[in-house]
Design an enzyme around this catalytic site. Structure first.
Site, PDB file in Angstrom:
ATOM      1  N   GLU A 235       0.841  -1.182   0.029  1.00  0.00           N
ATOM      2  CA  GLU A 235       0.009   0.000  -0.057  1.00  0.00           C
ATOM      3  C   GLU A 235       0.845   0.961  -0.148  1.00  0.00           C
ATOM      4  OE1 GLU A 235      -4.146  -1.585   2.204  1.00  0.00           O
ATOM      5  OE2 GLU A 235      -2.555  -0.293   3.495  1.00  0.00           O
ATOM      6  N   CYS A 236       0.643   2.284  -1.134  1.00  0.00           N
ATOM      7  CA  CYS A 236       1.268   3.362  -1.088  1.00  0.00           C
ATOM      8  C   CYS A 236       2.845   3.232  -1.107  1.00  0.00           C
ATOM      9  CB  CYS A 236       0.668   4.189   0.070  1.00  0.00           C
ATOM     10  SG  CYS A 236       1.230   5.912  -0.322  1.00  0.00           S
TER      11      CYS A 236
END
Length: 812
Positions: free
Chosen positions: A321-322
């Site tokens: 994530e990210c």
């Protein structure tokens, strides 16, 4: 309200209550990861988030009770203004919304530094706006004079529970996405301690505890991860490796609790310092953080990147994530990352901040087609391309991210407590993943054809050098030693030194000769056993707080610092800039900066002006001029300049063809040089090295050094012309070597033809498409080009775009 000092007061309140003997749990309204990090420092417990958008209204109270289990008091920090929530929803997911869902009394924190009686109007409006929210008191922050505080207190129709004056010592630094995470701040724990002391002095803790006791009981039970997911009834617990440390600070505590409940063993690893994934890794969770701040260091940890790349490509279930997405990309701001997501990432001026609902466009590791989740995005980076053949999500009508049966990578953060099926599916995939192969040594068959030397992984990339590759009778383009004979006067000096081996060596003659050569005082010179010893001495000189090594460059300084227990910050020179040094890229708080000039392996000669610009009080700048004597006239050398905080290193082994005689020296800042002498092992510089140093800095040596340097210039021009004619990209060099982009696999195939060039993928910032080629006489260089011509896989730039870059493409 935003900017009023909520985090300062809330964190200080948690610390103050803890110091008073209370067990405190810290909570944060909204998706913020940074504030909970400070809460954790203050309470000694995980910081928790309460967000109706991310987890649903029904889970907010249970999550509060779960996080507060065993605590005496829970402190909930709000987000933005009291009534500010998701736009267009009437305040959904606001602080007021969470207060109503948890029946929590509200204490307003108001910055009164620029107000007086208007505070009363502001507070009254907040208190009366929503009858469902119980506003019970006020803390006045950044208060000024007692008269103004008295005027404000009279205007406020609620109890003033504290008056906190301004104190810059406890202000918190910020960066492009808000506050700096607690794990990144030096002395964060001490700052939180001071916050607690200040709040204890200026806030009525007893009155606040009475407010907390006034909260009614909740008609809910604590959230329980064991009820959200199911675990296998038997079998071993597979390891899920979770990225942590300074670069990966963002993840929800409930994510790990769900995975643990699902029968996984969650093990944290630090991508900045760990050289391999945890033993037995069968799943990977790469959460959020600020990898762009540590891109150079992440890229320099090539051993871990290789391990990660092999795991993801090998089908280890992976969620990113990210920050995790950026870590898996090909590069981040020019720094090479894991390269398993076919995209490049760069910082931009545009902030992406959204609080969306996302739809799964297909079946993936985590989702099934058409499923919806809620999440948030918060970043200033951009990925090109932003999606793969199978996107991870469709957000606001646009696909994004990368997905497969074993990988789910996107910018979207999802709180798994609100969507526990994601945790269940990930855990199921981890349980079903094949166990990692045991580390058993394998003996090859005597008749088996082994991999070409130089293609196998390197156990310690920072300690891999060209001498390892130039053995076995290969034609040597890997070692940067002058290929001609030693001068007679040097041989005579070395032979004569053998008469001195019966006594302990005295380096004084070498130091005096070097001082004369560079116009230095005797105290500004230290003879060393080659530059390698100097790197070790520098690593031991001080307890460096932020040592920086500028890469790509000779890796021994980096290795020496790590061996001494330091965490190294790698600053990468960008290929797009021709690997030129950008002094602004060096962190301002760096107290040691090490840079080569000319740089090995790029051959780039940095300007003396840019190197001088690195110097400042409290910082030691070390310039490795190991190849400076191979440049006619030694341009841009700083060896003769007196600059506070500057030390220059020289090696005599390469230009004079005596690598077996470890001879070198350091010149520069007298305080630093004397410090190096104090940590040097007695008699480390041998009698032959002392004799070689005296001989190689003499006037006679100066004449011969200049001749050799001009000879190198001619040979290098011949090499670069041949590379240009062959259509092979290279970096224009000023050194006795050239960095060339021949393509992956060519290095090993040249070895099969009897030619050794230096593999470059062990240099931070470079990959396997690069090789370093030592400059040799034209008749020898022709043999290299014959071998390259015989390798049909060497593509021209027209066929292979990777061979071109703005500063490395072949010239006309």
């Amino acid at each position: 309200m935003t900017g009023q000092g909520k985090t300062t007061v809330a964190t200080g309140l948690m610390a103050a209550l803890g110091s008073a003997g209370h067990r405190v749990s810290g909570h944060k309204v909204g998706p913020d990861y940074i504030d909970p990090g400070y809460h954790a420092l203050a309470t000694g417990r995980p910081g928790r988030n309460l967000d109706p958008h991310l987890v649903g209204e029904d889970r907010v109270a249970p999550l509060l009770l779960h996080g507060a289990r065993g605590a005496d008091v829970a402190v909930v920090e709000g987000v933005m203004g009291l009534h500010d929530g998701r736009l267009g929803t009437g305040g959904f997911a606001s602080t007021a919304h969470v207060a109503a869902l948890t029946r929590t009394p509200v204490v307003l924190v108001v910055d009164v530094s620029r107000m007086s009686r208007s505070v009363g109007a502001l507070v009254k409006g907040m208190a009366d706006f929503d009858p469902a929210v119980d506003v019970v008191g006020v803390i006045l922050n950044k208060a000024g004079s007692p008269r103004n505080v008295a005027e404000i207190t009279r205007s406020v129709g609620l109890p003033v529970l504290g008056v906190v004056s301004r104190d810059e010592r406890i202000s918190r630094p910020s960066r492009h996405l808000g506050l700096v995470p607690a794990s990144e701040r030096e002395e964060s724990a001490r700052v939180v301690e001071r916050l607690g002391e200040r709040i204890a002095d200026q806030v009525d803790l007893d009155a606040l505890l009475e407010v907390a006791r006034s909260a009614p009981d909740l008609d809910a039970g604590p959230w329980d991860p064991d009820r959200e997911v199911s675990a296998p009834t038997a079998g071993k617990r597979p390891v899920v490796a979770v990225a942590g440390g300074r670069a990966f600070t963002f993840r929800y505590a409930e994510t790990e609790e769900l995975l643990t409940a699902a029968g996984c063993d969650v093990v944290a690893f630090d991508p900045l310092t760990d050289t391999s994934l945890p033993a037995g890794t069968r799943g990977l969770y790469l959460g959020g953080g600020f990898p762009e701040v540590y891109a150079g260091e992440l890229a320099a940890n090539r051993s871990l990147l290789a391990d990660l790349r092999e795991a993801v490509r090998g089908g280890v279930p992976t969620v990113a994530e990210c920050a995790g997405l950026l870590y898996l990309a090909e590069s981040l701001d020019g720094a090479p990352m894991a390269g398993v997501v076919p995209a490049v990432a760069r910082m931009t001026e545009r902030l992406t901040l959204r609080y969306p609902e996302a739809v799964s466009p297909g079946d993936t590791l985590l989702t099934r087609a058409g499923e919806r989740v809620t999440g948030h995005e918060f970043h200033r980076t951009a990925l090109t391309p932003g999606l793969g053949e199978n996107p991870a999500w469709e957000v606001e009508g646009s696909p994004e991210g990368f997905a497969s049966p074993t990988l789910h990578a996107s910018y979207l953060h999802v709180h798994w407590a609100g969507h526990p099926r994601l945790a269940s599916r990930f855990a199921e995939a981890v349980h079903d993943a094949p166990a990692p192969a045991p580390a058993v040594p394998v003996r090859p068959s005597p008749t088996a054809r082994t991999a070409a030397p130089g293609t196998e992984p390197v156990a310690d990339p920072l300690r891999h050098h060209g001498d390892v590759e130039a053995r076995e009778g290969l034609l040597d383009f890997a070692v940067n030693v002058y290929p001609g004979d030693r001068p007679d006067w040097l041989d005579r000096a070395l032979r004569a030194s053998l008469d001195e081996v019966g006594v302990y060596p005295d380096p004084e003659p070498a130091c005096e000769a070097v001082a004369l050569r560079h116009g230095r005082a005797r105290g500004e010179v230290l003879a060393t056993a080659g530059a390698a010893e100097a790197f070790t001495l520098l690593a031991r000189l001080r307890p460096w707080k932020r040592p920086v090594v500028v890469h790509p460059q000779f890796t021994e300084p980096h290795a020496a610092l790590e061996q001494a227990g330091h965490t190294v910050t790698a600053v990468l020179c960008a290929e797009s800039d021709g690997f030129a040094l950008d002094p602004a890229a060096v962190p301002e708080d760096a107290d040691l900066v090490m840079v080569g000039n000319p740089t090995n392996p790029t051959g780039v000669l940095h300007s003396a002006e840019s190197l001088r610009g690195l110097c400042r009080p409290g910082r030691l700048v070390v310039v490795d001029e190991a190849f400076m004597d191979a440049l006619p006239g030694e341009p841009e050398s700083l060896a003769g300049e007196r600059i506070a905080g500057l030390v220059v290193l020289r090696s005599l082994t390469k230009h004079w063809s005596v690598p077996g005689i470890r001879a070198g020296y350091a010149v520069g800042d007298e305080t630093a040089v004397r410090g190096l002498a104090r940590v040097q092992t007695p008699w480390s510089v041998s009698a032959p090295a002392i004799a070689a140093t005296v001989a190689c800095v003499s006037d006679e040596a100066g004449t011969e050094a200049e001749r050799r340097a001009k000879e190198f210039d001619g040979w290098r021009a011949d090499l670069e012309a041949g590379l240009r004619e062959a259509g092979i990209g290279f970096v224009p060099s000023r050194a006795p070597f050239v960095l060339a982009r021949v393509g992956e696999g060519v290095h090993a195939r040249l070895r099969e033809q009897g030619v050794a060039v230096r593999r470059a993928d062990t240099f931070p910032g470079l990959d396997a498409s690069w090789v370093r080629v030592a400059v040799r006489p034209p008749e020898t260089t022709r043999k290299l080009f014959d071998a390259l011509a015989a390798d049909r896989s060497v593509l021209s730039p027209d066929d292979d775009p990777s061979a071109r870059s703005p500063r490395t493409a072949p010239g006309p």
